[in-house]
Design an enzyme around this catalytic site. Structure first.
Site, PDB file in Angstrom:
ATOM      1  N   CYS A  52       0.826  -1.190   0.000  1.00  0.00           N
ATOM      2  CA  CYS A  52       0.000   0.000   0.000  1.00  0.00           C
ATOM      3  C   CYS A  52       0.864   1.244   0.000  1.00  0.00           C
ATOM      4  O   CYS A  52       2.093   1.166   0.020  1.00  0.00           O
ATOM      5  CB  CYS A  52      -0.901   0.012   1.242  1.00  0.00           C
ATOM      6  SG  CYS A  52      -1.973  -1.436   1.377  1.00  0.00           S
ATOM      7  N   ARG A  98      -4.653   1.442  -1.254  1.00  0.00           N
ATOM      8  CA  ARG A  98      -4.616   0.013  -0.922  1.00  0.00           C
ATOM      9  C   ARG A  98      -4.369  -0.884  -2.122  1.00  0.00           C
ATOM     10  O   ARG A  98      -5.008  -0.740  -3.167  1.00  0.00           O
ATOM     11  CB  ARG A  98      -5.932  -0.406  -0.249  1.00  0.00           C
ATOM     12  CG  ARG A  98      -5.869  -1.843   0.274  1.00  0.00           C
ATOM     13  CD  ARG A  98      -7.133  -2.256   0.963  1.00  0.00           C
ATOM     14  NE  ARG A  98      -6.967  -3.596   1.536  1.00  0.00           N
ATOM     15  CZ  ARG A  98      -7.959  -4.482   1.684  1.00  0.00           C
ATOM     16  NH1 ARG A  98      -9.179  -4.168   1.332  1.00  0.00           N
ATOM     17  NH2 ARG A  98      -7.709  -5.669   2.201  1.00  0.00           N
ATOM     18  N   LEU A  99      -3.413  -1.798  -1.936  1.00  0.00           N
ATOM     19  CA  LEU A  99      -3.255  -2.961  -2.806  1.00  0.00           C
ATOM     20  C   LEU A  99      -3.749  -4.146  -1.986  1.00  0.00           C
ATOM     21  O   LEU A  99      -3.089  -4.577  -1.039  1.00  0.00           O
ATOM     22  CB  LEU A  99      -1.793  -3.157  -3.216  1.00  0.00           C
ATOM     23  CG  LEU A  99      -1.503  -4.368  -4.109  1.00  0.00           C
ATOM     24  CD1 LEU A  99      -2.154  -4.207  -5.470  1.00  0.00           C
ATOM     25  CD2 LEU A  99      -0.001  -4.555  -4.271  1.00  0.00           C
ATOM     26  N   ALA A 100      -4.922  -4.646  -2.299  1.00  0.00           N
ATOM     27  CA  ALA A 100      -5.566  -5.670  -1.475  1.00  0.00           C
ATOM     28  C   ALA A 100      -4.904  -7.024  -1.686  1.00  0.00           C
ATOM     29  O   ALA A 100      -4.867  -7.534  -2.810  1.00  0.00           O
ATOM     30  CB  ALA A 100      -7.049  -5.738  -1.800  1.00  0.00           C
ATOM     31  N   VAL A 101      -4.402  -7.612  -0.595  1.00  0.00           N
ATOM     32  CA  VAL A 101      -3.732  -8.917  -0.647  1.00  0.00           C
ATOM     33  C   VAL A 101      -4.350  -9.888   0.356  1.00  0.00           C
ATOM     34  O   VAL A 101      -4.622 -11.031   0.037  1.00  0.00           O
ATOM     35  CB  VAL A 101      -2.220  -8.750  -0.371  1.00  0.00           C
ATOM     36  CG1 VAL A 101      -1.533 -10.109  -0.260  1.00  0.00           C
ATOM     37  CG2 VAL A 101      -1.561  -7.920  -1.475  1.00  0.00           C
ATOM     38  N   ASN A 147       1.414   0.007   5.532  1.00  0.00           N
ATOM     39  CA  ASN A 147       1.926  -0.542   4.277  1.00  0.00           C
ATOM     40  C   ASN A 147       2.793  -1.726   4.634  1.00  0.00           C
ATOM     41  O   ASN A 147       3.807  -1.558   5.327  1.00  0.00           O
ATOM     42  CB  ASN A 147       2.745   0.522   3.539  1.00  0.00           C
ATOM     43  CG  ASN A 147       3.592  -0.055   2.417  1.00  0.00           C
ATOM     44  OD1 ASN A 147       3.206  -1.016   1.763  1.00  0.00           O
ATOM     45  ND2 ASN A 147       4.763   0.522   2.198  1.00  0.00           N
ATOM     46  N   GLY A 148       2.411  -2.928   4.198  1.00  0.00           N
ATOM     47  CA  GLY A 148       3.265  -4.065   4.509  1.00  0.00           C
ATOM     48  C   GLY A 148       2.502  -5.362   4.622  1.00  0.00           C
ATOM     49  O   GLY A 148       1.356  -5.492   4.185  1.00  0.00           O
ATOM     50  N   ASP A 196      -4.422  -8.561   8.471  1.00  0.00           N
ATOM     51  CA  ASP A 196      -3.305  -8.333   9.373  1.00  0.00           C
ATOM     52  C   ASP A 196      -3.302  -6.899   9.901  1.00  0.00           C
ATOM     53  O   ASP A 196      -2.700  -6.613  10.932  1.00  0.00           O
ATOM     54  CB  ASP A 196      -1.967  -8.669   8.695  1.00  0.00           C
ATOM     55  CG  ASP A 196      -1.723  -7.906   7.408  1.00  0.00           C
ATOM     56  OD1 ASP A 196      -2.672  -7.329   6.866  1.00  0.00           O
ATOM     57  OD2 ASP A 196      -0.573  -7.904   6.934  1.00  0.00           O
ATOM     58  N   GLY A 237      14.631 -13.190  -4.345  1.00  0.00           N
ATOM     59  CA  GLY A 237      15.775 -13.683  -3.576  1.00  0.00           C
ATOM     60  C   GLY A 237      16.729 -12.635  -3.032  1.00  0.00           C
ATOM     61  O   GLY A 237      17.841 -12.977  -2.626  1.00  0.00           O
TER      62      GLY A 237
END
Length: 596
Positions: A2, A49-52, A72-73, A97, A369
């Protein structure tokens, strides 16, 4: 992931939401799914918001009692925390979360971060206390910037959010420019190129109220004797790495991995493929005609395709190869600049934006990675254990590009030396190689994490980095060098830990960095743009740089600059592109260059 933004001003009642709306709007790429503004008398909070996780229920800003959060996280111990908090009397109305994090703050206040496993930058407003708290994750995977002025405290996920406020000007001082040209694109922890705009350093928290501002560090690696046997160390590295990867596979939206065929991405892909029920999708990147123009060197010995195929076949992944065209690389220099808010790693950056855009067509989350080389000693400079910043070997050449009077105003070598001396004094160990590990974590790794966050979030893609799990970082810090390089191999202990899981060829493949283009079409493209921009006599390039040196660079396609100007592969063509970005930056951001 986010984007977050905020204004806290105790000197006036904040009625107009225009400024917080501007700050939030410029972060739309970080959160394309939703946006919201929350206001109170002296505080305004914005969220993209980036909904995850909990797509329906995790909307922000989120309020419980007299606490409001923007975040954000991603937390990777959400369920453990939820159960702990339920046992302490908390109830939950969502599966997000965000709600768990807010309850953790309510329960433990500023000590809540000690209970978190994840990547995060968040702010909590305590209305009773009339204080705002800012927090950033231990390794600095998620960004958070702030500035203090007559307008109070302003903060945001990216520098552009602060520059969107009418009170913040894009000022670069001589000292800021010296830092940028001497150690850039690395930065001193907590600093930015811009005057009065700070970054909350990794593992730091900040509190702002009517009594002023205070910040503190809440975590660092702990030095102690490593008492585990070799067999115990191998097992523990495997357990910690596997657990970190598996925790980061939790998502309510489609997830994939980035696969280069190297050790680190292959470990993540193997664990993910063995853990997930559905067939795993993997992605790699290469450049148009790179097989024709690839030039083997000490850092990049082979191309990736052979090892990617081995991994994809072994773990039955659906593999996607993204081929970037040279014209796209050149054209996206502007998007890369806008993503970072200052010039940086040019074609490496622009390729990552393009890569992210392709992945985003089908996936919202990817695992990558980064950080393994910094933890386990994967770079060539660990084996020389040389002092200084070994990823910057071009201090003399950088300085000589400047006009003579600017060489005096911008003492690049002196700044580089002073920065190194100051950092060495802070490092809690005296062993030279261990100091190098610390410097890598504070500088080089931060540059790579910033690049990965900003470039992929420019495409609305969330990238997780399992090797940045703080438990793994803390454990590996104390593993002796002889054990880290068991068998005389770079990252030997990590290779040993995944014997029997990865194919042998992949397990013992020599490290290769992120691929770069070798195509003369790219070089010619950036040469052409640079020459065009130099036709503007008002260009900052004429002001700062020696005209003859610039022409020598163009005529020689960058080869007159004899050493990589940053890292392992940022050579002549990338320097040409970097100069293009500098000119774009001053022009598009209306940079004000001042002495103090």
């Amino acid at each position: 992931m986010c984007g977050i933004a905020g204004i806290v001003n105790f000197q006036q009642v904040l009625k107009d939401t225009q400024q917080i709306q501007h700050m939030t709007d410029v972060l739309a790429h970080r959160g394309p799914d939703a946006q919201a503004i929350w206001t109170e008398q002296h505080v305004q909070l914005g969220h993209r918001r980036l909904a995850v996780i909990d797509v329906a229920g995790g909307a922000q800003p989120m309020t419980k009692m007299h606490y409001t959060i923007v975040y954000n996280g991603e937390l990777y111990n959400t369920e453990e925390l939820r159960q702990t908090l339920i046992a302490r009397g908390y109830t939950f109305t969502t599966t997000s979360d965000t709600e768990v994090l807010l309850c953790a703050f309510i329960e433990w206040k500023e000590h809540c971060v000690e209970h978190l496993n994840g990547i995060f930058a968040f702010a909590v407003w305590d209305a009773n206390e009339q204080s705002i708290y800012l927090f950033r994750d231990r390794l600095g995977v998620k960004p958070l910037f702030y500035t203090q002025s007559m307008e109070g405290l302003l903060f945001g996920s990216e520098i552009k959010a602060l520059l969107a406020h009418q009170a913040v000007r894009p000022i670069v001082t001589y000292e800021g420019l010296t830092a940028f040209l001497s150690i850039g694109p690395s930065r001193k922890p907590g600093t930015t190129v811009f005057k009065n705009i700070m970054e909350l350093p990794p593992a730091h928290a900040l509190r702002f109220n009517q009594n002023g501002i205070a910040s503190w560090c809440y975590w660092d690696v702990t030095s102690k004797e490593h008492t585990d046997t070799l067999e115990q160390t191998i097992e523990h590295v495997r357990e910690l790495t596997t657990d970190a990867i598996q925790r980061q596979l939790v998502s309510d939206v489609p997830l994939c991995t980035l696969l280069s065929g190297g050790l680190d991405s292959s470990i993540i892909t193997a664990v993910a493929a063995q853990t997930l029920k559905d067939q795993l999708h993997t992605y790699s990147i290469d450049y148009e005609d790179n097989e024709q123009f690839f030039a083997k060197n000490d850092f990049q010995t082979t191309r990736d395709g052979y090892w990617i195929n081995i991994m994809s076949q072994q773990f039955n992944t659906v593999h996607h190869e993204v081929i970037v065209k040279q014209e796209q690389l050149v054209a996206y220099l502007r998007q890369a600049l806008q993503g970072k808010d200052y010039p940086s790693m040019v074609d490496i950056d622009s390729s990552l934006v393009l890569f992210g855009q392709e992945i985003k067509k089908d996936f919202t989350v990817a695992l990558s990675g980064e950080c393994a080389d910094e933890l386990f000693g994967g770079y060539p400079w660990f084996y020389n254990a040389t002092p200084y910043f070994p990823w910057i070997r071009s201090s003399d050449e950088r300085a000589q590009l400047l006009q003579e009077h600017w060489q005096k105003k911008l003492p690049l070598k002196d700044y580089l030396q002073q920065t190194y001396d100051d950092e060495i004094k802070k490092i809690p160990v005296t062993d030279k190689r261990q100091q190098l590990f610390y410097l890598n974590r504070q500088y080089f790794m931060q540059t790579l994490l910033e690049r990965k966050d900003r470039m992929t979030m420019a495409a609305g893609l969330e990238v997780r980095v399992p090797f940045a799990d703080h438990r793994l970082v803390d454990y590996v810090w104390n593993i002796p060098w002889e054990m880290k390089t068991i068998g005389g191999l770079e990252k030997g202990i990590l290779r040993k830990s995944f014997e029997g899981i990865l194919p042998q060829e992949v397990l013992y493949r020599k490290k290769n960095p992120y691929p770069k283009t070798y195509h003369p079409k790219y070089t010619n493209g950036v040469k052409k743009i640079l020459q065009q921009r130099l036709e503007n006599q008002n260009s900052i390039l004429h002001e700062l740089f020696d005209a003859q040196k610039l022409q020598e660079l163009i005529q020689s396609s960058g080869s007159s600059f004899k050493v990589p100007w940053f890292g392992q592969l940022m050579a002549g063509p990338q320097l040409l592109a970097f100069l293009v970005q500098i000119d774009m930056w001053f022009e598009e951001y209306n940079i004000e260059l001042v002495e103090h």
